[in-house]
Design a protein around this motif. Structure first.
Motif, PDB file in Angstrom:
ATOM      1  N   ASN A 111      -0.376   3.782  -5.601  1.00  0.00           N
ATOM      2  CA  ASN A 111      -1.658   3.262  -6.088  1.00  0.00           C
ATOM      3  C   ASN A 111      -1.934   3.693  -7.526  1.00  0.00           C
ATOM      4  OD1 ASN A 111      -2.196   5.950  -5.743  1.00  0.00           O
ATOM      5  ND2 ASN A 111      -3.852   5.684  -4.250  1.00  0.00           N
ATOM      6  N   LEU A 162     -17.763  -3.583  -3.456  1.00  0.00           N
ATOM      7  CA  LEU A 162     -17.592  -2.147  -3.714  1.00  0.00           C
ATOM      8  C   LEU A 162     -18.914  -1.397  -3.695  1.00  0.00           C
ATOM      9  CD1 LEU A 162     -14.826  -2.125  -6.499  1.00  0.00           C
ATOM     10  CD2 LEU A 162     -14.574  -1.779  -4.027  1.00  0.00           C
ATOM     11  N   GLN A 205     -15.824  -2.513 -12.856  1.00  0.00           N
ATOM     12  CA  GLN A 205     -15.874  -1.058 -13.020  1.00  0.00           C
ATOM     13  C   GLN A 205     -16.943  -0.645 -14.028  1.00  0.00           C
ATOM     14  OE1 GLN A 205     -14.022  -0.251 -10.042  1.00  0.00           O
ATOM     15  NE2 GLN A 205     -14.079   1.567 -11.344  1.00  0.00           N
ATOM     16  N   TYR A 263      -6.531  -7.644  -4.643  1.00  0.00           N
ATOM     17  CA  TYR A 263      -6.689  -6.264  -5.123  1.00  0.00           C
ATOM     18  C   TYR A 263      -7.664  -5.501  -4.224  1.00  0.00           C
ATOM     19  CZ  TYR A 263      -8.888  -2.597  -8.001  1.00  0.00           C
ATOM     20  OH  TYR A 263      -9.433  -1.422  -8.457  1.00  0.00           O
ATOM     21  N   LEU A 264      -8.790  -6.142  -3.879  1.00  0.00           N
ATOM     22  CA  LEU A 264      -9.764  -5.521  -2.974  1.00  0.00           C
ATOM     23  C   LEU A 264      -9.125  -5.207  -1.626  1.00  0.00           C
ATOM     24  CD1 LEU A 264     -12.801  -4.856  -2.196  1.00  0.00           C
ATOM     25  CD2 LEU A 264     -12.924  -7.233  -1.406  1.00  0.00           C
ATOM     26  N   THR A 324      -0.648  -0.684  -9.726  1.00  0.00           N
ATOM     27  CA  THR A 324      -1.747  -1.586  -9.350  1.00  0.00           C
ATOM     28  C   THR A 324      -1.855  -2.748 -10.326  1.00  0.00           C
ATOM     29  OG1 THR A 324      -2.966   0.300  -8.424  1.00  0.00           O
ATOM     30  CG2 THR A 324      -4.215  -1.707  -8.869  1.00  0.00           C
ATOM     31  N   CYS A 344      -8.400  -1.398  -2.238  1.00  0.00           N
ATOM     32  CA  CYS A 344      -9.777  -0.916  -2.046  1.00  0.00           C
ATOM     33  C   CYS A 344     -10.191  -0.999  -0.577  1.00  0.00           C
ATOM     34  CB  CYS A 344     -10.754  -1.719  -2.898  1.00  0.00           C
ATOM     35  SG  CYS A 344     -10.358  -1.750  -4.650  1.00  0.00           S
ATOM     36  N   ASP A 345      -9.200  -1.058   0.312  1.00  0.00           N
ATOM     37  CA  ASP A 345      -9.472  -1.080   1.753  1.00  0.00           C
ATOM     38  C   ASP A 345     -10.428  -2.207   2.129  1.00  0.00           C
ATOM     39  OD1 ASP A 345      -9.068  -0.162   4.331  1.00  0.00           O
ATOM     40  OD2 ASP A 345     -10.790   1.182   4.278  1.00  0.00           O
ATOM     41  N   GLY A 346     -10.165  -3.398   1.597  1.00  0.00           N
ATOM     42  CA  GLY A 346     -11.057  -4.529   1.846  1.00  0.00           C
ATOM     43  C   GLY A 346     -10.541  -5.555   2.834  1.00  0.00           C
ATOM     44  N   LEU A 348     -16.249  -8.669  -6.536  1.00  0.00           N
ATOM     45  CA  LEU A 348     -15.681  -7.338  -6.351  1.00  0.00           C
ATOM     46  C   LEU A 348     -16.777  -6.278  -6.387  1.00  0.00           C
ATOM     47  CD1 LEU A 348     -13.164  -5.541  -6.102  1.00  0.00           C
ATOM     48  CD2 LEU A 348     -13.029  -5.528  -8.608  1.00  0.00           C
ATOM     49  N   ARG A 387       0.826  -1.214   0.000  1.00  0.00           N
ATOM     50  CA  ARG A 387       0.000   0.000   0.000  1.00  0.00           C
ATOM     51  C   ARG A 387       0.854   1.256   0.000  1.00  0.00           C
ATOM     52  NH1 ARG A 387      -4.394  -1.685   4.636  1.00  0.00           N
ATOM     53  NH2 ARG A 387      -5.886  -2.782   3.285  1.00  0.00           N
TER      54      ARG A 387
END
Length: 475
Positions: free
Chosen positions: A271, A374, A424, A315-316, A276, A320-322, A370, A267
């Motif tokens: 980013n 999200l 996306q 990746y999440l 990424t 993506c703060d997962g 995902l 992290r």
């Protein structure tokens, strides 16, 4: 008529690479055969065994480790717990001593070249992945059973139509994507909530959550190990591992000691899009390099496609703060339901449907999961799965040398990136305007599978497998 009921733990199974249909499935089939002999109290009477491999299991079996898996399964070893570092020594002992210890308790003479028969030009009608076990008893009697490895580690014994898992009353029975959407609209539940409610029919919520987190433990251990292991992959192609070098290059000397601190270091590295993108590829490469090395992986929904869902989940977590138990559980639950819909309406087997059945399905699973995590709506979740699969339709399975390496390993990076893109697109689109439904894509995938030439279905008889000399490095 019994409905097919598929749990999260049917889609996500802990096992050993390199293939769910050619390694994990035959391993489980061998275990079931030993269990049959034990249940009939005749295991102690066996003096000889023979194994007949048909179709795709014969043609690409050695490259996929089918022979190794069957010997370990007949020996009573379990793919969930067996020490992967002991595989080579155990197989060498069996071959050198010409002895197989059935179920760990009944020694019989075994000469692999004579007792394991690869029937390259024979295929059984039910499924290309077929294996027959024959046991000869000291009474003169013989016992024979045939199994089909139908993809994703699922195994069907000839003559049995019912699942070994007990049928239960699911609160939300689902066969198609439209069924899932119906229940989501009727209840207002998210896709992952519907899945969790169904899982309660089999076990407690705590057991399900703990089981899913154990699946995640194996996933992140696999990613971490793959990103920190050097060398070439086994099998003769001399394919060099790349995840380790890419990991070092991207981190530029950053210090860390374990998985959480590694996440923190990634992290802190940035980013940006290229950064990424490189990491998503690195995560996928790591899993499938472990898979190709007979490492411990999780079918997602297969071993050959085991890197897509983990890479997108990683990746999440990282970008993506997962990194929370709730999001991880929601991700895996959602992914499992999409995989289940494809299994019921089409196939998870590359030997039946080409690589669209593996990478395509895994990309759809990851895209949906995902999108759920999200904040996408239920319709957007299904739309993401549809987009991901739509752009994998017709993807062939043509492994060079019958190994799950070229093009399989890189193909997982492609599936992961397509999943993120599909998510996306769905998140930025009104799904009410969608022209193609997930059910239509599932139907189309199955029709495409039926039309596809058999040489592009995990036989190594066509495509890259016949056009690339084995001495060439992976490009």
């Amino acid at each position: 008529m019994q409905r097919e009921q598929i749990s999260v733990f049917d889609i996500f199974k802990i096992g050993i690479g390199p293939s769910s249909s050619h390694t994990l499935g035959p391993w489980r089939a061998a275990q079931q055969f030993i269990q049959t002999l034990s249940d009939q109290h005749i295991l102690g009477q066996v003096v000889q065994v023979k194994i007949l491999l048909y179709g795709s299991l014969a043609k690409t079996g050695k490259g996929h480790g089918t022979d190794i898996a069957i010997l370990l399964g007949l020996s009573g070893d379990d793919p969930v717990t067996f020490d992967v570092d002991r595989i080579d020594n155990k197989i060498a002992d069996i071959n050198n001593q010409h002895r197989l210890n059935l179920g760990g308790s009944q020694p019989v003479g075994f000469v692999k070249d004579e007792d394991m028969i690869f029937l390259f030009n024979e295929s059984l009608p039910f499924h290309p992945n077929a294996v027959t076990f024959q046991a000869f008893l000291n009474t003169g009697r013989a016992v024979s059973e045939t199994f089909y490895s139908i993809g994703g580690g699922f195994v069907v014994k000839e003559g049995e139509s019912k699942s070994a898992k007990a049928e239960v009353d699911l609160p939300f029975p689902i066969d198609k994507a439209n069924d899932l959407l119906h229940w989501c609209i009727k209840t207002g539940l998210k896709v992952s909530d519907v899945v969790m409610e169904n899982e309660l029919a089999w076990r407690s919520e705590k057991e399900t959550r703990d089981g899913i987190l154990n699946i995640f433990r194996v996933i992140h251990e696999c990613i971490y190990k793959g990103c920190h292991t050097k060398g070439n992959l086994p099998g003769g192609l001399n394919v060099a591992r790349r995840a380790d070098k890419l990991n070092k290059k991207l981190l530029s000397g950053a210090a860390y000691t374990d998985y959480p601190s590694w996440i923190k270091a990634i992290r802190e590295g940035g980013n940006g899009f290229k950064y990424t993108l490189d990491w998503v590829s690195c995560f996928a490469l790591a899993v499938n390099e472990e898979n190709a090395s007979f490492g411990r992986v999780v079918t997602a929904p297969t071993n050959g496609a085991a890197g897509v869902v983990p890479a997108v989940l990683q990746y999440l977590i990282v970008f993506c703060d997962g990194f929370s138990e709730d999001k991880i559980i929601r991700f895996i639950c959602t992914a499992s339901e999409i995989g289940s819909i494809f299994k019921k309406g089409a196939t998870l087997s590359a030997a039946m449907g080409g690589c669209q059945a593996e990478i395509g399905v895994s990309s759809a699973m990851a895209a949906a999961a995902l999108t759920e995590c999200l904040g996408g709506s239920q319709r957007q979740v299904l739309m993401a799965a549809e987009i991901a699969m739509e752009h994998h339709l017709g993807l062939t399975c043509d492994p060079i040398g019958g190994l799950v390496q070229i093009p399989c390993i890189e193909r997982n990076t492609m599936g992961a990136i397509k999943a993120i893109t599909a998510s996306q697109l769905a998140l930025q689109t009104n799904p009410d305007n969608a022209k193609v439904s997930l059910d239509a894509v599932v139907k189309t995938m199955w029709q495409t599978a039926l039309d596809m030439n058999s040489k592009y279905k995990e036989t190594s008889d066509g495509g890259l497998a016949v056009n690339i000399p084995l001495s060439l490095p992976e490009c």
